[in-house]
Design an enzyme around this catalytic site. Sequence first.
Site, PDB file in Angstrom:
ATOM      1  N   ARG A 115      97.142 -50.761  -2.745  1.00 54.51           N
ATOM      2  CA  ARG A 115      97.994 -51.180  -3.940  1.00 54.51           C
ATOM      3  C   ARG A 115      97.098 -51.476  -4.935  1.00 54.51           C
ATOM      4  NH1 ARG A 115     102.689 -50.071  -7.252  1.00 54.51           N
ATOM      5  NH2 ARG A 115     103.627 -52.048  -7.319  1.00 54.51           N
ATOM      6  N   THR A 393     107.212 -42.125  -7.887  1.00 53.25           N
ATOM      7  CA  THR A 393     106.208 -41.812  -6.152  1.00 53.25           C
ATOM      8  C   THR A 393     105.867 -40.457  -5.584  1.00 53.25           C
ATOM      9  OG1 THR A 393     106.789 -44.273  -6.790  1.00 53.25           O
ATOM     10  CG2 THR A 393     106.098 -43.910  -4.711  1.00 53.25           C
ATOM     11  N   LEU A 412     101.806 -43.597  -9.306  1.00 54.99           N
ATOM     12  CA  LEU A 412     101.328 -43.814 -10.197  1.00 54.99           C
ATOM     13  C   LEU A 412     101.985 -44.779 -10.929  1.00 54.99           C
ATOM     14  CD1 LEU A 412      99.599 -40.050 -12.017  1.00 54.99           C
ATOM     15  CD2 LEU A 412      98.195 -42.414 -10.771  1.00 54.99           C
ATOM     16  N   GLN A 432     100.491 -49.079 -13.365  1.00 54.69           N
ATOM     17  CA  GLN A 432     101.674 -50.001 -12.311  1.00 54.69           C
ATOM     18  C   GLN A 432     101.542 -52.082 -12.853  1.00 54.69           C
ATOM     19  OE1 GLN A 432     103.795 -49.294  -9.555  1.00 54.69           O
ATOM     20  NE2 GLN A 432     102.026 -47.764  -9.078  1.00 54.69           N
ATOM     21  N   SER A 464     106.544 -53.916  -5.186  1.00 51.50           N
ATOM     22  CA  SER A 464     106.262 -52.946  -5.180  1.00 51.50           C
ATOM     23  C   SER A 464     107.543 -52.347  -3.761  1.00 51.50           C
ATOM     24  CB  SER A 464     105.353 -52.198  -4.432  1.00 51.50           C
ATOM     25  OG  SER A 464     105.475 -50.749  -4.034  1.00 51.50           O
ATOM     26  N   SER A 465     108.645 -51.376  -4.114  1.00 52.29           N
ATOM     27  CA  SER A 465     109.306 -50.962  -3.437  1.00 52.29           C
ATOM     28  C   SER A 465     109.236 -50.322  -2.140  1.00 52.29           C
ATOM     29  CB  SER A 465     110.640 -50.606  -4.307  1.00 52.29           C
ATOM     30  OG  SER A 465     111.432 -51.493  -5.037  1.00 52.29           O
ATOM     31  N   GLY A 485     111.315 -42.790  -5.638  1.00 51.97           N
ATOM     32  CA  GLY A 485     112.792 -43.317  -6.389  1.00 51.97           C
ATOM     33  C   GLY A 485     112.279 -45.268  -6.692  1.00 51.97           C
ATOM     34  N   GLY A 486     111.244 -45.745  -7.125  1.00 47.00           N
ATOM     35  CA  GLY A 486     111.504 -47.061  -7.721  1.00 47.00           C
ATOM     36  C   GLY A 486     112.299 -47.512  -6.381  1.00 47.00           C
TER      37      GLY A 486
END
Length: 582
Positions: A115, A393, A412, A432, A464-465, A485-486
């Site tokens: 990350r 993503t 990104l 990010q 992050s997910s 998909g956030g």
Amino acid sequence: MIKTGNMRRVSWSLMVCFCFWQGANAAQPAPPVSYGVDADTFHPVKDRHGMVASVDAMATQVGVDILKQGGNAVDAAVAVGFALAVTHPQAGNIGGGGFMLLRTASGRTTSIDFREMAPVKASRNMFLDAQGNADSKLSLTSHLASGTPGTVAGFALAAQKYGTLPLSRLLQPAIELARNGIVVNDSLADDLKTYGTEVLVNHPNSKAIFFKADGTPYQKGERLVQRNLAHSLTLIAKEGPDAFYKGAIADDIAGEMAQHGGLISKADLAAYRAVERQPISGSYRGYEVFSMPPPSSGGIHIVQILNILENFDLAKMGFGSADAIQVMAEAEKYAYADRSEYLGDPEFVKVPWQALTSKAYAKTLANQIDVAKARPSAEIKPGNLAPYESNQTTHFSVVDKDGNAVAVTYTLNTNFGSGIVAGNSGILLNNQMDDFSAKPGTPNVYGLVGGEANAVQPYKRPLSSMSPTIIAKDGKTWLVTGSPGGSRIITTVLQMVVNSIDFGMNVAEATNAPRFHHQWLPDQLRVEKGFSPDTLRLLESKGQHVKVQPAMGSTQSIMIGPDGMLYGASDPRSVDDLTAGY
């Protein structure tokens, strides 16, 4: 042999099963009804010696070729990741970061965190305007939006520790694709037209790559050559990750930042480290679940939600039933409420992962779920964990002939990241930093609300997910999956697991099934088209605020049968992805 795993634009129809709820203390869940392979409505790609599932056909072919040449799953995954930086620049990258989850044939499971990190000059209020409000332009499209990239370090660590082929060999396909050019596909053409004209066109270095001399973006069927990116990839092949973090590429990135008020310096790049971490693990109805630990929230909350769902007989309720969706949506609310309070970079905050993944804690949440009535999100707060403590993503999955498995999700952030190409490097930079909580209680671009645990700090990794996930059955790897998909990544991956285990779907059926999502705030049950209107009316009568919205996720998944046969599926929600084996 290459096989297409996509069944494009297939209309989904399903019969809703209306069953009676057995309550949170139901008897052992009934097994899902099995009709045999002849009743399968979607069929996966099938091969024995190795398989790759990714969002781009060219990148998938790169991975399959590496497997055929004797590389293992990690080798193939690293080669796919570098190739996607060329063929899928919307999200594939070397200027961003992400997570790798891997499980060896012997059953060892580990993860690599690459990350991005906040630069040393990052500050708590750097994304607030003069009135103290969060300014999304600063965190999304300015030079302040980029964290120190981690992809090159992560892939280099994975290849060095778990691969079998030299890094230079794994980079060669990407170098050739960038140097010789790629034929622009539907996905890239559409995104250049839609997003490129918003974020790329404003930056000369980016415009020079992705737009033609007449000022229009490249279109489907045209050849896109990325010579500067080819040069940067060649430097990494020759010099290793030092080329990126200490050499000429670092000069390009730091120079771009210094010229335009950005924060990433050569010292930030030299200080970056990818980190190997112990995965989050849990169990669900006799299956082992492995997923990404913090700074991803995915693993913790997938296990947390599964723990809650284990108290309900979803199989008896039936896929697509109002009761099953109600229970899952309510469980998601509680998990996302906890995410807002407790999740952050474990190097900076104490993440109570043991409490959040405790089956006892999940039981208390399950007892609060009413199958007949939705609880308003305003009434749900982060849980009291004291008694239980001892975020565009892309994803790809790889399994090799020996049973080694790799799941990678990297990004990104939004499409094409910040839209900024660093100097002459050809490398798109991430945005990010928007994944930090610019101001506690203020949603980010995905509508996620965060708190102090995810506030901006130097060298901190944003929450992050992303949720690369591996499921094991009887001690052997059974399912490898993940999705972009956030904020919807967690629920998309969750539904792949539940569809496969509770509803007995094969990997293609689980992929094609319509999806839904609830993230606590806003108080809205988002659904894809494809659910029965009767089901949606029943959910509304239960108090859910249902809204039909565009498709969610783009899963790339591989399932391993008891005889070692590989079954894969790419998501029909994407238009140029491919699952292939040999």
